[in-house]
Design a protein around this motif. Structure first.
Motif, mmCIF file in Angstrom:
data_model
loop_
_atom_site.group_PDB
_atom_site.id
_atom_site.type_symbol
_atom_site.label_atom_id
_atom_site.label_comp_id
_atom_site.label_asym_id
_atom_site.label_seq_id
_atom_site.Cartn_x
_atom_site.Cartn_y
_atom_site.Cartn_z
ATOM 1 N N MET A 19 0.831 -1.198 0.000
ATOM 2 C CA MET A 19 0.000 0.000 0.000
ATOM 3 C C MET A 19 0.866 1.248 0.000
ATOM 4 O O MET A 19 0.582 2.222 -0.695
ATOM 5 C CB MET A 19 -0.920 0.003 1.229
ATOM 6 N N CYS A 20 1.916 1.190 0.800
ATOM 7 C CA CYS A 20 2.837 2.326 0.888
ATOM 8 C C CYS A 20 3.429 2.633 -0.482
ATOM 9 O O CYS A 20 3.421 3.787 -0.937
ATOM 10 C CB CYS A 20 3.932 2.023 1.899
ATOM 11 N N ASP A 21 3.888 1.616 -1.155
ATOM 12 C CA ASP A 21 4.497 1.821 -2.472
ATOM 13 C C ASP A 21 3.487 2.410 -3.448
ATOM 14 O O ASP A 21 3.805 3.298 -4.237
ATOM 15 C CB ASP A 21 5.034 0.488 -3.023
ATOM 16 N N GLU A 22 2.268 1.891 -3.374
ATOM 17 C CA GLU A 22 1.240 2.386 -4.297
ATOM 18 C C GLU A 22 0.958 3.867 -4.081
ATOM 19 O O GLU A 22 0.853 4.647 -5.026
ATOM 20 C CB GLU A 22 -0.062 1.593 -4.110
ATOM 21 N N ILE A 23 0.816 4.219 -2.784
ATOM 22 C CA ILE A 23 0.522 5.619 -2.469
ATOM 23 C C ILE A 23 1.653 6.513 -2.975
ATOM 24 O O ILE A 23 1.422 7.527 -3.628
ATOM 25 C CB ILE A 23 0.305 5.792 -0.944
ATOM 26 N N CYS A 24 2.875 6.093 -2.690
ATOM 27 C CA CYS A 24 4.010 6.921 -3.110
ATOM 28 C C CYS A 24 4.069 7.036 -4.635
ATOM 29 O O CYS A 24 4.358 8.108 -5.176
ATOM 30 C CB CYS A 24 5.319 6.363 -2.578
ATOM 31 N N ALA A 25 3.768 5.935 -5.316
ATOM 32 C CA ALA A 25 3.810 5.961 -6.782
ATOM 33 C C ALA A 25 2.785 6.957 -7.333
ATOM 34 O O ALA A 25 3.054 7.705 -8.271
ATOM 35 C CB ALA A 25 3.533 4.565 -7.335
ATOM 36 N N LYS A 26 1.616 6.959 -6.674
ATOM 37 C CA LYS A 26 0.542 7.856 -7.125
ATOM 38 C C LYS A 26 0.981 9.315 -7.081
ATOM 39 O O LYS A 26 0.559 10.129 -7.898
ATOM 40 C CB LYS A 26 -0.669 7.634 -6.205
ATOM 41 N N TYR A 27 1.846 9.628 -6.109
ATOM 42 C CA TYR A 27 2.233 11.035 -5.937
ATOM 43 C C TYR A 27 3.583 11.352 -6.569
ATOM 44 O O TYR A 27 4.149 12.404 -6.311
ATOM 45 C CB TYR A 27 2.247 11.387 -4.448
ATOM 46 N N GLN A 28 4.119 10.418 -7.357
ATOM 47 C CA GLN A 28 5.449 10.608 -7.945
ATOM 48 C C GLN A 28 5.615 11.992 -8.597
ATOM 49 O O GLN A 28 6.591 12.673 -8.378
ATOM 50 C CB GLN A 28 5.695 9.522 -9.005
ATOM 51 N N ASP A 29 4.616 12.392 -9.372
ATOM 52 C CA ASP A 29 4.785 13.620 -10.151
ATOM 53 C C ASP A 29 4.198 14.850 -9.481
ATOM 54 O O ASP A 29 4.093 15.898 -10.088
ATOM 55 C CB ASP A 29 4.147 13.440 -11.544
ATOM 56 N N TRP A 30 3.796 14.681 -8.244
ATOM 57 C CA TRP A 30 3.232 15.816 -7.511
ATOM 58 C C TRP A 30 4.335 16.581 -6.838
ATOM 59 O O TRP A 30 5.052 16.029 -6.004
ATOM 60 C CB TRP A 30 2.320 15.281 -6.409
ATOM 61 N N PRO A 31 4.465 17.837 -7.112
ATOM 62 C CA PRO A 31 5.418 18.598 -6.309
ATOM 63 C C PRO A 31 4.884 18.760 -4.884
ATOM 64 O O PRO A 31 3.677 18.909 -4.684
ATOM 65 C CB PRO A 31 5.488 19.960 -7.019
ATOM 66 N N GLY A 32 5.778 18.682 -3.913
ATOM 67 C CA GLY A 32 5.378 18.918 -2.519
ATOM 68 C C GLY A 32 4.388 17.909 -1.989
ATOM 69 O O GLY A 32 3.457 18.264 -1.286
ATOM 70 N N ALA A 33 4.592 16.623 -2.321
ATOM 71 C CA ALA A 33 3.581 15.635 -1.965
ATOM 72 C C ALA A 33 3.774 15.023 -0.581
ATOM 73 O O ALA A 33 2.989 14.178 -0.177
ATOM 74 C CB ALA A 33 3.574 14.528 -3.016
ATOM 75 N N THR A 34 4.801 15.452 0.150
ATOM 76 C CA THR A 34 5.096 14.788 1.427
ATOM 77 C C THR A 34 3.875 14.676 2.336
ATOM 78 O O THR A 34 3.592 13.613 2.882
ATOM 79 C CB THR A 34 6.177 15.574 2.205
ATOM 80 N N ILE A 35 3.159 15.795 2.486
ATOM 81 C CA ILE A 35 2.053 15.776 3.451
ATOM 82 C C ILE A 35 0.918 14.844 3.016
ATOM 83 O O ILE A 35 0.515 13.975 3.795
ATOM 84 C CB ILE A 35 1.593 17.217 3.761
ATOM 85 N N PRO A 36 0.432 14.961 1.765
ATOM 86 C CA PRO A 36 -0.598 13.990 1.376
ATOM 87 C C PRO A 36 -0.125 12.539 1.440
ATOM 88 O O PRO A 36 -0.904 11.654 1.810
ATOM 89 C CB PRO A 36 -0.981 14.388 -0.055
ATOM 90 N N VAL A 37 1.138 12.275 1.109
ATOM 91 C CA VAL A 37 1.636 10.896 1.188
ATOM 92 C C VAL A 37 1.586 10.416 2.636
ATOM 93 O O VAL A 37 1.105 9.310 2.934
ATOM 94 C CB VAL A 37 3.077 10.786 0.634
#
Ligand code: FMN
Ligand code: SF4
Ligand code: SF4
Ligand code: FES
Ligand code: FES
Lengths: 170, 598
Positions: A19-37
Motif C-alpha cells: 500500500m505504501c508503495d502504491e501511495i508513493c507511486a501515485k504522488y510521484q509527479d506531484w510537487p510537494g507531496a510529502t504531506i498527502p503521502v
C-alpha cells in the motif's frame, strides 16, 4: 536499499509495504507531496512506525530525517499506535467558556490518559482539538465520527462508560 | 426566505456539521420513507412529487435539526426546529398531506429575530442550495458572475473590485483589489498561483467552514474570477484537516466543475485556463499565516518566512502567488454580478459589505451571522444574538480570537468595522465573537488564549517561543493563588517585547488577549494576586466552596448537580458542602441560580 541497512530486532515490525508503495507511486509527479503521502499512508497503516517511514523515504527519494522533520511539525501525524476510539474533546473558545476543561478531566478520571495519550489496551486515545465547528452545541466531543453536543460533564462520563463497556471484537 | 419559489414540495434539511450531529441524516431518511408511504415520490407529477433536499448550515445550529417546508403557492415557508425522525410522520401527515402546520414545533418569533438584522448575501444560498449539486447552484444564478467577468478585461475586473472597497476577510483587512495588482504586475516565465486560505485557525470560529460546506461552488467561482483578473492558471484550496466534510465537498465540487467545463482548460470556452486542487492541512495553526501556508503546500514544515519578498512576487515554488481568505472569495460573485456601487453602499466608509461572525459563548442564539459592517456591538449581541442567557450580566466580548482583544459593556455602542475595533483595542480578526458573562474569569480567558498560541508557536523566534511560555507561567501562578506583586507589570513588559520582536503575526499578536484584559479588567488580576480570590469564581484553587447562607435560597439545585454527593440539603434547609468530599468540579457553582457559593 534500506532493508539491508536496518538491523533486525525483536520489535522490528513485519509489514506489507504494497500500500505504501502504491501511495508513493501515485504522488510521484506531484510537487510537494510529502504531506498527502504521509496522510494517506497513516490512514492505511494506522500510524507512522519507523519501518514505514524508512520505506516512504525510500520511495520518495528523501531522507528519513527530512520526513521526520515534517512529521514532528504537524499535530496530525502520529508515531505511536492510537486507540480504537479517538476521543476528541473540543478545547475551542466556545467550548472552553462552556466548561470543556472539565470534560478532559473526566477522560483522565475514567481512563487515566491526558492529551495525546493512549490507554494501555489501545482502546482510547484522547485528543484535545480546537473548534470542530459545532460551537452552537458547545461543549462538544467527537468519538471517532460521532459528534456529541450540549454535554453536561456527567453525560460525558456516561458516554465514556458506554464505550468502555463495548465488547472488544475486531 | 420567501423569495425561493418552488414548483413542487421541497423540504430542506440542515446537513451542516451540527445538523448531522443532531440526527439530520435520520430525518432525511424518515422524510423519504414517509413520502414513499404517502405515494409522494412520483417524479411524473408535480402535485405528487415531494423532495427532501440537503442544505448547508444556516447559522442557528443550537436549534438543529432544522427543516423548512416549501409548498407551491403557500404564502411562506414553514420552519421546524429541533426535529427528530420521530416527528417526521406527523409533519408529513398533518402539514404536507393535510395542509395544517404543526404549530407546536414550528419556529416562533425568536427564530426569525435572529435573521431580522442580518444581511445575508455571502450566506444567501447556505441553507438553500444543495452543496453537493452543481445544477442546483447554477439554478440559483451560480457561475453567472464568472461568465460576466469573462466579458470584461482583467483590468476592468480589478477596478470593479477596487471600487467595491472589499477588504480581506482573513484578519488583516488588506484591500483586495490592490493586493491583486501586485501579483498581476509580477513577472513570471510560466505559472502564477492563486491560493484560497481555508485553514481557519481561530479556535472559536467556523465561518469559512460553513461557507465551504454550505456552498462550495461560490468559493470556486470567486477563485475563477480572481484567477482571471490576476492572470493565475493554477489554484489551491488549503483546508484544515479537522474539517472532513468541507474537504469532501470541495473535492466533489471541483470534480463536478471540471466535468462541466467550468474549471481546467478553456474555462467556459474562452482561452482562460484554471486548474484547481485541494490540499488538506495537517494540524498546525501557524499554517494559516500565508508564508507558512505556502511552505506547507510545498510539503515542508509550515514555518513562516520573512517578508519581503511578498508572495505576490515570490510565493509558491518561488512564483508570483496571491493568497485570499475563503470569505473574501465568496464575496466576489455578488460584487461582479450586482456591481461595485451596490456593494459599496453596504457598510461604513472604510469597511464595505457584510461580515460573517461566529457568535458563541454566553449568548442565547449562538451561531453564524452575516451583518453589515458598522453594526454596533449592542445590535450584534442583543438584537441578533438575543442577549445573555439565564438573566446573567454581560461582562465582555472577545473579538478576533487568540490575536484579538476584548471589549466591555462600555463599548456596546462601538460600530463593528476594521478601524473602530482597532481603535478600541480589539480587532476584526476572522470573525470569532466569544461572549462572556459575570461567571467568566478574564484572567482565565487570557490564560486560555495564551495556552493556545504558546502551543502553536512554530518556535522559530525566541521571543515568541520563550516569551509566551514565560507569560503563561505567570498566568498559571496567578490563577492558582501564587501570583506575586509586580506580575501584572511583568506580563505587560514581556508582552510588549514579544509583539515587537516576532517574525509573524502569531507572535506579534499573541500577547493581545492578556494585554487587553489587563487594560479593562486590571482589578480582576489584582483580586487574584492580592486577595487570592477569583471574583468570577472560575479558578478552582481560589474558591472556598462554601454556601453563603445570605444568598442561598434553599433550592437544592447544587445538591442535584454534585457528582460526588458532597452536598447535604433538605427541603427548607441551607445547603452545606463537605469539603473533605468535594472534588472542586464547580458544578454546584454553575448550577446555583443565586450565586450563593463562594
Ligand atoms: C498566525 C496566523 C494565522 C492566520 N490564520 C489565517 C486563517 O486561518 N485564515 C485566513 O484566511 N487567514 C489567516 N491569516 C492571515 C493570512 O496570513 C493572510 O493574510 C490572509 O489569508 C489573506 O487573505 P485576505 O487578504 O483575503 O484576508 C493568519 C495569519 C497569521 C499571522
Ligand atoms: S512569531 Fe512565533 S509562530 Fe511566528 S515565526 Fe516566529 S516563532 Fe514562529
Ligand atoms: S465543587 Fe463539585 S464536588 Fe464540590 S461541592 Fe460543588 S458540585 Fe460537589
Ligand atoms: S469551540 Fe468547540 S465546537 Fe467550536
Ligand atoms: S449546522 Fe444546522 S444550522 Fe448550523
Amino acid at each position: 536499499m534500506a532493508e539491508n541497512e536496518v538491523i533486525e530486532t525483536e520489535e522490528q515490525q513485519e509489514f506489507d509495504p504494497t500500500m505504501c508503495d502504491e501511495i508513493c507511486a501515485k504522488y510521484q509527479d506531484w510537487p510537494g507531496a510529502t504531506i498527502p503521502v504521509l496522510q494517506e499512508t497513516q490512514d492505511a497503516y494506522g500510524y507512522l512506525f519507523p519501518e514505514l517511514v524508512e520505506r516512504i523515504a525510500d520511495d520518495m527519494n528523501m531522507s528519513p530525517h527530512q520526513i521526520y522533520g515534517v512529521i514532528t511539525f504537524y499535530a496530525q501525524f502520529y508515531t505511536k499506535p492510537r486507540g480504537k476510539y479517538i476521543i476528541r474533546v473540543c478545547r475551542g473558545t466556545a467550548c472552553h467558556v462552556q466548561g470543556s476543561g472539565r470534560i478532559s478531566e473526566i477522560v483522565k478520571e475514567e481512563f487515566g490518559i491526558g492529551d495525546g495519550e493512549t490507554t494501555a489496551d489501545v482502546k482510547f486515545t484522547l485528543e484535545e482539538v480546537s473548534c470542530i465547528g459545532a460551537c452552537g452545541m458547545s461543549p462538544v466531543i467527537m468519538i471517532n465520527n460521532s459528534t456529541y453536543g450540549n454535554l453536561k460533564p456527567e453525560d460525558a462520563r456516561k458516554i465514556f462508560k458506554d464505550y468502555a463497556s463495548l465488547p472488544d471484537e475486531g | 426566505m420567501n423569495d425561493y419559489i418552488v414548483d413542487h414540495v421541497e423540504v430542506h434539511v440542515c446537513m451542516g456539521t451540527a445538523g448531522v450531529a443532531s440526527g439530520a441524516k435520520e430525518v432525511m431518511i424518515a422524510l423519504d420513507e414517509e413520502f414513499e408511504k404517502h405515494g409522494l415520490k412520483n417524479a411524473e407529477s408535480k402535485e405528487r412529487n415531494c423532495e427532501a433536499k440537503q442544505t448547508g448550515c444556516r447559522g442557528l445550529c443550537a436549534r438543529d435539526v432544522l427543516i423548512d417546508v416549501y409548498i407551491p403557492g403557500a404564502e411562506k415557508s414553514i420552519t421546524y426546529e429541533h426535529v427528530t425522525a420521530e416527528m417526521v410522520p406527523t409533519i408529513v401527515e398533518e402539514h404536507i398531506v393535510g395542509g395544517n402546520v404543526v404549530e407546536k414545533w414550528a419556529a416562533k418569533k425568536d427564530y426569525f429575530q435572529f435573521y431580522d438584522k442580518q444581511k445575508r448575501y455571502v450566506l444567501a444560498d447556505c441553507g438553500r442550495v444543495d452543496p453537493e449539486d452543481l445544477a442546483d447552484y447554477v439554478k440559483h444564478g451560480g457561475y453567472e458572475a464568472i461568465k460576466k467577468a469573462l466579458t470584461m478585461t482583467p483590468e476592468e475586473v480589478i477596478d470593479e473590485v477596487k471600487a467595491s472597497g472589499l477588504r480581506g476577510r482573513g484578519g488583516g483587512g488588506f484591500p483586495t483589489g490592490l493586493k491583486w495588482t501586485f501579483c498581476r504586475g509580477a513577472k513570471t516565465d510560466d505559472h502564477k498561483y492563486l491560493i484560497c486560505n481555508a485553514d481557519e485557525g481561530d479556535p472559536g470560529a467556523f465561518m469559512d467552514r460553513s461557507i465551504i460546506e454550505g456552498n462550495p461552488h461560490a468559493v470556486i467561482e470567486g477563485m475563477l474570477i480572481a484567477g482571471y483578473a490576476i492572470g493565475c492558471d493554477e489554484g489551491y484550496i488549503y483546508c484544515r484537516a479537522e474539517y472532513p466534510l468541507a474537504i469532501e465537498r470541495v473535492i466533489m465540487a471541483i470534480k463536478d466543475a471540471e466535468e462541466a467545463g467550468y474549471l481546467g482548460k478553456g474555462v467556459f470556452g474562452t482561452d482562460y485556463n484554471f486548474k484547481l486542487k485541494l490540499k488538506a492541512g495537517a494540524g498546525a495553526f501557524v499554517c494559516g499565516e500565508e508564508t507558512a501556508l505556502i511552505a506547507s503546500i510545498e510539503g515542508e514544515r509550515g514555518m513562516p518566512r520573512p517578508r519581503p519578498p511578498f508572495p505576490a512576487i515570490k510565493g509558491l515554488w518561488d512564483k508570483p502567488s496571491n493568497v485570499n481568505n475563503v470569505e473574501t472569495f465568496a464575496n466576489l460573485p455578488n460584487i461582479i454580478l450586482k456591481g461595485s456601487d451596490w456593494y459599496a453602499n453596504i457598510g461604513t466608509e472604510k469597511s464595505k459589505g457584510t461580515k460573517i461572525f461566529a457568535l458563541s459563548g454566553k449568548i442565547k442564539s449562538s451561531g453564524l451571522v452575516e451583518v453589515p459592517m458598522g453594526i454596533t456591538v449592542r445590535e450584534l449581541l442583543f438584537d441578533v444574538g438575543g442577549g445573555i442567557p439565564k438573566k446573567r450580566k454581560f461582562k465582555a466580548v472577545q473579538l478576533g480570537g487568540p490575536s484579538g482583544g476584548c471589549l466591555t459593556p462600555d463599548h456596546l455602542e462601538t460600530p463593528i468595522d476594521y478601524d473602530s475595533l482597532i481603535a478600541a483595542g480589539a480587532m476584526m480578526g476572522s470573525g470569532g465573537v466569544v461572549v462572556m458573562d459575570e461567571t467568566n474569569c478574564m484572567v482565565n480567558v487570557a490564560q486560555f488564549f495564551l495556552t493556545f498560541t504558546q502551543r502553536e508557536s512554530c518556535g522559530k523566534c525566541i521571543p515568541c517561543r520563550i516569551g509566551t511560555k514565560t507569560m503563561l507561567d505567570i498566568l498559571d501562578r496567578i490563577t492558582t493563588g501564587k501570583g506575586r506583586e509586580g506580575d501584572i507589570e511583568l506580563l505587560q513588559k514581556v508582552g510588549e517585547d514579544i509583539k515587537t520582536s516576532s517574525l509573524c503575526g502569531l507572535g506579534q499578536t499573541a500577547p493581545n488577549p492578556v494585554l487587553t484584559t489587563i487594560k479593562y479588567f486590571r482589578h480582576e488580576y489584582e483580586a487574584h494576586i492580592h486577595d487570592k480570590k477569583c471574583p468570577a469564581r472560575e479558578c478552582a484553587e481560589l474558591i472556598d466552596f462554601v454556601v453563603v447562607n445570605e444568598r442561598c435560597k434553599k433550592c437544592g439545585l447544587c445538591k442535584k448537580a454534585c457528582p460526588v454527593d458532597a452536598i447535604t440539603w433538605e427541603k427548607k434547609e441551607f445547603a452545606v458542602i463537605d469539603n473533605e468530599k468535594c472534588v472542586k468540579c464547580r458544578e454546584c457553582i454553575v448550577n446555583c441560580p443565586f450565586n450563593a457559593i463562594d
